[in-house]
Design a protein around this motif. Sequence first.
Motif, mmCIF file in Angstrom:
data_model
loop_
_atom_site.group_PDB
_atom_site.id
_atom_site.type_symbol
_atom_site.label_atom_id
_atom_site.label_comp_id
_atom_site.label_asym_id
_atom_site.label_seq_id
_atom_site.Cartn_x
_atom_site.Cartn_y
_atom_site.Cartn_z
ATOM 1 N N CYS A 58 2.405 8.958 -0.304
ATOM 2 C CA CYS A 58 3.771 8.520 -0.553
ATOM 3 C C CYS A 58 4.510 8.406 0.771
ATOM 4 C CB CYS A 58 4.493 9.506 -1.477
ATOM 5 S SG CYS A 58 6.118 8.918 -2.026
ATOM 6 N N LEU A 60 7.649 9.195 1.020
ATOM 7 C CA LEU A 60 8.644 10.261 1.018
ATOM 8 C C LEU A 60 7.945 11.605 0.814
ATOM 9 C CD1 LEU A 60 11.387 8.564 -1.226
ATOM 10 C CD2 LEU A 60 11.275 8.631 1.283
ATOM 11 N N ARG A 61 8.694 12.691 0.994
ATOM 12 C CA ARG A 61 8.169 14.044 0.787
ATOM 13 C C ARG A 61 9.173 14.833 -0.038
ATOM 14 N NH1 ARG A 61 4.624 11.595 2.410
ATOM 15 N NH2 ARG A 61 3.119 12.020 4.065
ATOM 16 N N CYS A 62 9.418 14.382 -1.259
ATOM 17 C CA CYS A 62 10.419 15.021 -2.110
ATOM 18 C C CYS A 62 10.083 16.498 -2.316
ATOM 19 C CB CYS A 62 10.519 14.302 -3.444
ATOM 20 S SG CYS A 62 11.115 12.597 -3.288
ATOM 21 N N GLU A 68 6.181 19.014 3.012
ATOM 22 C CA GLU A 68 6.402 18.026 4.062
ATOM 23 C C GLU A 68 5.137 17.806 4.887
ATOM 24 O OE1 GLU A 68 9.525 16.987 7.675
ATOM 25 O OE2 GLU A 68 9.495 19.006 6.816
ATOM 26 N N ASN A 137 9.412 4.018 -5.366
ATOM 27 C CA ASN A 137 10.609 4.513 -4.691
ATOM 28 C C ASN A 137 11.374 3.387 -4.006
ATOM 29 O OD1 ASN A 137 9.342 4.022 -2.158
ATOM 30 N ND2 ASN A 137 8.586 6.117 -2.014
ATOM 31 N N PHE A 168 19.958 12.714 0.388
ATOM 32 C CA PHE A 168 18.670 12.019 0.264
ATOM 33 C C PHE A 168 17.711 12.482 1.356
ATOM 34 C CE2 PHE A 168 15.632 8.668 1.046
ATOM 35 C CZ PHE A 168 15.302 8.200 -0.215
ATOM 36 N N THR A 172 14.267 14.329 0.355
ATOM 37 C CA THR A 172 13.008 13.591 0.547
ATOM 38 C C THR A 172 12.363 13.854 1.901
ATOM 39 O OG1 THR A 172 14.032 11.639 1.538
ATOM 40 C CG2 THR A 172 13.965 11.737 -0.872
ATOM 41 N N ARG A 174 13.077 12.508 4.542
ATOM 42 C CA ARG A 174 13.008 11.215 5.238
ATOM 43 C C ARG A 174 14.380 10.538 5.165
ATOM 44 N NH1 ARG A 174 8.887 13.467 6.119
ATOM 45 N NH2 ARG A 174 6.744 12.642 6.085
#
Length: 366
Positions: A58, A60-62, A68, A137, A168, A172, A174
Amino acid sequence: MDEVDSGREGSAVTAVPIGLSDPRVREPAPADMPAHGPLVDRFGRVHRDLRVSLTDRCSLRCTYCMPEQGNEWLAKQSILTLDEIERVARIAAAQGISTFRLTGGEPLLRRDIVQIVERLAALETPDGPVQIAMTTNAIGLDKVLPALVDAGLGRLNISIDTVDRERFRDLTRRDRLHDVVAGIQAAAASRLRPLKFNAVAMRGVNDDELVELVQFALDNDAQMRFIEQMPLDAGHTWSRESMVTREEILERLSERWDLEPVPGRGGAPAESWRLAGTGSTVGVIASVTAPFCGACDRLRLTADGQLRNCLFSNREFDLVPLLRGSGTDDDLEQLLRGCIWRKLPGHAINDPGFLQPDRGMNAIGG
């Protein structure tokens, strides 16, 4: 944006272990399983929806999904190729699967995403064409959306948990909200309807932003859907206390709008309410406090070729030996039927003995 190749060659990353006791099912089909007809389980649920995960990676790193750093990605050679995905989908469509939803990780990271949509959109069920949907996303969506629509993409869900830039970034890990908004604007300008936005409601994170998120969706001609946070994080840190419940979500929204229930939910995961004075609706997916297992018609295919008959299952049905060995289409169909036939009546989140799946959501597919 990093992209994921669909080939088998390349990185020699070690595949993620599935567990100390391998839950992948290779046993013979149950004797009482129907060999033909609808894809039905023991409880009479006919399955028509296959969620196809294209990658566990992905952009992102929600925090509620994965760490992370330190993620163990699936080995590149274990990821199903375009031809393998198409073969499984063709067999599923022939047995009545009419909706294919492309998920991840982040499906837009597949370099062959347009080709995947094109191949799957050409499939037919006994009753007509299939429908291709995607959950994303939206990072990079503005660049590829026209090609996806031309290839046959029919529906789009976009994940957006906050419209505040700092929040955000914290959520995330990011600073990519501007990229997400660019993708959303492209989707809003497209002909894809209904357009849906998904947000995981989290206590102390975005629960003060629910009304603002709905208004953001309305401004983009989309339906906002809130999801109860589920025990599917890779770090197994989920707690019931941090989850914002269905009732709390509705209570917050009722402070701004009069809500009228929309009947006829069927097998849809979201309950819907009309927002008085807007002509629009809002949805809530309450997998924890109001499970909808009794009408579930979905199953999942992971990026590395494992069938899962429930999002929360601890068993997987391994297609890879058949796909990369001498397995026939009939062999694959029978494994598909066996997976569905063994489906349990519900996910049992609320049972004391519930065990969270070893895989996180990014590895299972949304």
